[in-house]
Design a protein around this motif. Structure first.
Motif, mmCIF file in Angstrom:
data_model
loop_
_atom_site.group_PDB
_atom_site.id
_atom_site.type_symbol
_atom_site.label_atom_id
_atom_site.label_comp_id
_atom_site.label_asym_id
_atom_site.label_seq_id
_atom_site.Cartn_x
_atom_site.Cartn_y
_atom_site.Cartn_z
ATOM 1 N N ARG A 35 -2.802 24.594 -5.018
ATOM 2 C CA ARG A 35 -1.528 24.269 -4.377
ATOM 3 C C ARG A 35 -1.503 22.764 -4.087
ATOM 4 O O ARG A 35 -2.473 22.212 -3.570
ATOM 5 N N TYR A 36 -0.383 22.134 -4.417
ATOM 6 C CA TYR A 36 -0.265 20.685 -4.282
ATOM 7 C C TYR A 36 0.482 20.352 -2.997
ATOM 8 O O TYR A 36 1.604 20.818 -2.787
ATOM 9 N N ARG A 37 -0.158 19.565 -2.153
ATOM 10 C CA ARG A 37 0.404 19.212 -0.856
ATOM 11 C C ARG A 37 0.737 17.715 -0.818
ATOM 12 O O ARG A 37 -0.047 16.896 -1.307
ATOM 13 N N PRO A 38 1.876 17.355 -0.231
ATOM 14 C CA PRO A 38 2.303 15.957 -0.258
ATOM 15 C C PRO A 38 1.632 15.100 0.814
ATOM 16 O O PRO A 38 1.275 15.567 1.892
ATOM 17 N N PHE A 39 1.497 13.835 0.483
ATOM 18 C CA PHE A 39 1.000 12.831 1.423
ATOM 19 C C PHE A 39 1.584 11.498 0.971
ATOM 20 O O PHE A 39 1.661 11.226 -0.225
ATOM 21 N N GLN A 40 2.016 10.679 1.937
ATOM 22 C CA GLN A 40 2.520 9.350 1.609
ATOM 23 C C GLN A 40 1.573 8.287 2.149
ATOM 24 O O GLN A 40 1.364 8.194 3.359
ATOM 25 N N LEU A 41 1.022 7.499 1.254
ATOM 26 C CA LEU A 41 0.169 6.395 1.682
ATOM 27 C C LEU A 41 0.974 5.372 2.472
ATOM 28 O O LEU A 41 0.469 4.778 3.428
ATOM 29 N N ASP A 42 2.219 5.156 2.079
ATOM 30 C CA ASP A 42 3.081 4.197 2.763
ATOM 31 C C ASP A 42 4.501 4.741 2.761
ATOM 32 O O ASP A 42 5.173 4.724 1.731
ATOM 33 N N PRO A 43 4.977 5.236 3.918
ATOM 34 C CA PRO A 43 6.306 5.840 3.961
ATOM 35 C C PRO A 43 7.447 4.838 4.123
ATOM 36 O O PRO A 43 8.609 5.238 4.176
ATOM 37 N N THR A 44 7.142 3.535 4.193
ATOM 38 C CA THR A 44 8.207 2.565 4.414
ATOM 39 C C THR A 44 9.098 2.459 3.175
ATOM 40 O O THR A 44 8.640 2.643 2.042
ATOM 41 N N PRO A 45 10.368 2.138 3.378
ATOM 42 C CA PRO A 45 11.286 2.015 2.238
ATOM 43 C C PRO A 45 10.877 0.873 1.307
ATOM 44 O O PRO A 45 10.271 -0.110 1.731
ATOM 45 N N VAL A 46 11.217 1.031 0.033
ATOM 46 C CA VAL A 46 10.998 -0.024 -0.960
ATOM 47 C C VAL A 46 12.378 -0.334 -1.552
ATOM 48 O O VAL A 46 12.832 0.340 -2.481
ATOM 49 N N PRO A 47 13.072 -1.356 -1.000
ATOM 50 C CA PRO A 47 14.461 -1.620 -1.437
ATOM 51 C C PRO A 47 14.584 -1.946 -2.913
ATOM 52 O O PRO A 47 15.544 -1.543 -3.564
ATOM 53 N N GLU A 48 13.643 -2.692 -3.465
ATOM 54 C CA GLU A 48 13.659 -3.060 -4.867
ATOM 55 C C GLU A 48 12.278 -2.828 -5.475
ATOM 56 O O GLU A 48 11.261 -3.054 -4.803
ATOM 57 N N PRO A 49 12.220 -2.395 -6.738
ATOM 58 C CA PRO A 49 10.912 -2.219 -7.380
ATOM 59 C C PRO A 49 10.121 -3.529 -7.356
ATOM 60 O O PRO A 49 10.660 -4.602 -7.609
ATOM 61 N N LEU A 50 8.852 -3.415 -7.022
ATOM 62 C CA LEU A 50 7.979 -4.580 -6.881
ATOM 63 C C LEU A 50 6.700 -4.319 -7.672
ATOM 64 O O LEU A 50 6.128 -3.229 -7.577
ATOM 65 N N PRO A 51 6.237 -5.263 -8.484
ATOM 66 C CA PRO A 51 4.982 -5.042 -9.209
ATOM 67 C C PRO A 51 3.849 -4.699 -8.253
ATOM 68 O O PRO A 51 3.678 -5.361 -7.214
ATOM 69 N N VAL A 52 3.100 -3.664 -8.575
ATOM 70 C CA VAL A 52 2.031 -3.213 -7.687
ATOM 71 C C VAL A 52 1.013 -4.318 -7.389
ATOM 72 O O VAL A 52 0.590 -4.459 -6.238
ATOM 73 N N PRO A 53 0.576 -5.122 -8.372
ATOM 74 C CA PRO A 53 -0.375 -6.185 -8.034
ATOM 75 C C PRO A 53 0.152 -7.122 -6.955
ATOM 76 O O PRO A 53 -0.609 -7.555 -6.074
ATOM 77 N N GLN A 54 1.447 -7.412 -6.996
ATOM 78 C CA GLN A 54 2.052 -8.267 -5.982
ATOM 79 C C GLN A 54 2.054 -7.581 -4.619
ATOM 80 O O GLN A 54 1.754 -8.199 -3.585
ATOM 81 N N ALA A 55 2.374 -6.290 -4.604
ATOM 82 C CA ALA A 55 2.379 -5.536 -3.351
ATOM 83 C C ALA A 55 0.974 -5.445 -2.762
ATOM 84 O O ALA A 55 0.781 -5.591 -1.547
ATOM 85 N N LEU A 56 -0.025 -5.208 -3.613
ATOM 86 C CA LEU A 56 -1.409 -5.130 -3.137
ATOM 87 C C LEU A 56 -1.889 -6.472 -2.611
ATOM 88 O O LEU A 56 -2.598 -6.538 -1.594
ATOM 89 N N ALA A 57 -1.507 -7.538 -3.280
ATOM 90 C CA ALA A 57 -1.908 -8.875 -2.833
ATOM 91 C C ALA A 57 -1.352 -9.173 -1.446
ATOM 92 O O ALA A 57 -2.048 -9.728 -0.584
ATOM 93 N N ALA A 58 -0.108 -8.783 -1.212
ATOM 94 C CA ALA A 58 0.508 -9.020 0.093
ATOM 95 C C ALA A 58 -0.144 -8.184 1.191
ATOM 96 O O ALA A 58 -0.255 -8.611 2.345
#
Length: 211
Positions: A35-58
């Motif tokens: 059974r697959y259960r949900p979890f959100q690592l970061d529930p904050t909104p993401v208004p515009e798609p952002l490259p993951v490397p940039q998000a991780l760097a920040a």
């Protein structure tokens, strides 16, 4: 034995953990229900798609640290037979993606939907926060794209998913993947297949002894 896996669809360790779980279940002699259960690592909104490397760097102290993290998990994923293309991956809020897994699960396709979401995020550079993209992914696993989009545009499943996310925190799940075996034995992290099989056997032994 019932196995619950708490995971997020933009978590590389969850992608690796699901692949290893699939291998362990295939190699296990006993009956298993996943059974697959949900979890959100970061529930904050993401208004515009952002490259993951940039998000991780920040988030983690600069591009050098982000690149080290990416290189490490990419190498581990390759050992599990998975490709991670972080140059294409886009940061996204995953609430609707989890709703789509719920929708697919009601139609017997939760595992396939998760696999499609992981591939979309980590390989194809798809924005898994986009309802249009999610509806297209539903079609990839044999579901009706228009109906999936209707579901995502409605409020269906929203309260239930919010309750599931809250329940995960109430249970003490604070990192993913987390596997819960037989409703009471937790295994954390993307454990290798042999470790998971050993855990299955131990839980089976304990459950047999209790009965």
């Amino acid at each position: 034995m019932e196995i619950e896996i708490y995971a997020d669809v933009v978590c590389p360790w969850c992608y690796i953990g699901k692949r290893r779980l699939d291998e362990a279940v295939a190699a296990y002699d006993g009956d298993v229900t996943v059974r697959y259960r949900p979890f959100q690592l970061d529930p904050t909104p993401v208004p515009e798609p952002l490259p993951v490397p940039q998000a991780l760097a920040a988030k983690f102290g600069g591009p050098d640290t982000a690149r080290q993290m990416i290189d490490r998990v990419t190498q581990v994923a390759a050992g599990a037979g998975l490709t991670l293309d972080y140059d294409r991956a886009l940061a996204a809020n995953t609430f609707d993606a989890h709703r789509l897994v719920r929708y697919a699960g009601e139609r017997g396709k939760a595992g396939e939907m998760l696999d499609a979401l992981y591939r979309a995020h980590f390989v194809d550079g798809v924005d898994v926060g986009s309802p249009d993209a999610l509806a297209g992914l539903a079609e990839q696993v044999g579901l009706d794209a228009a109906d999936a989009r209707r579901y995502l545009d409605s409020e269906e499943g929203t309260k239930e998913l919010a309750a599931d996310l809250a329940s995960a925190h109430d249970l003490g799940v604070n990192s993913v993947p987390t596997f819960v075996l037989a409703g009471k034995y937790a295994v954390q992290g993307a454990q290798d297949t042999a470790t998971l099989l050993a855990a299955f056997a131990e839980v089976e032994r304990r459950e047999s002894a209790d009965n």
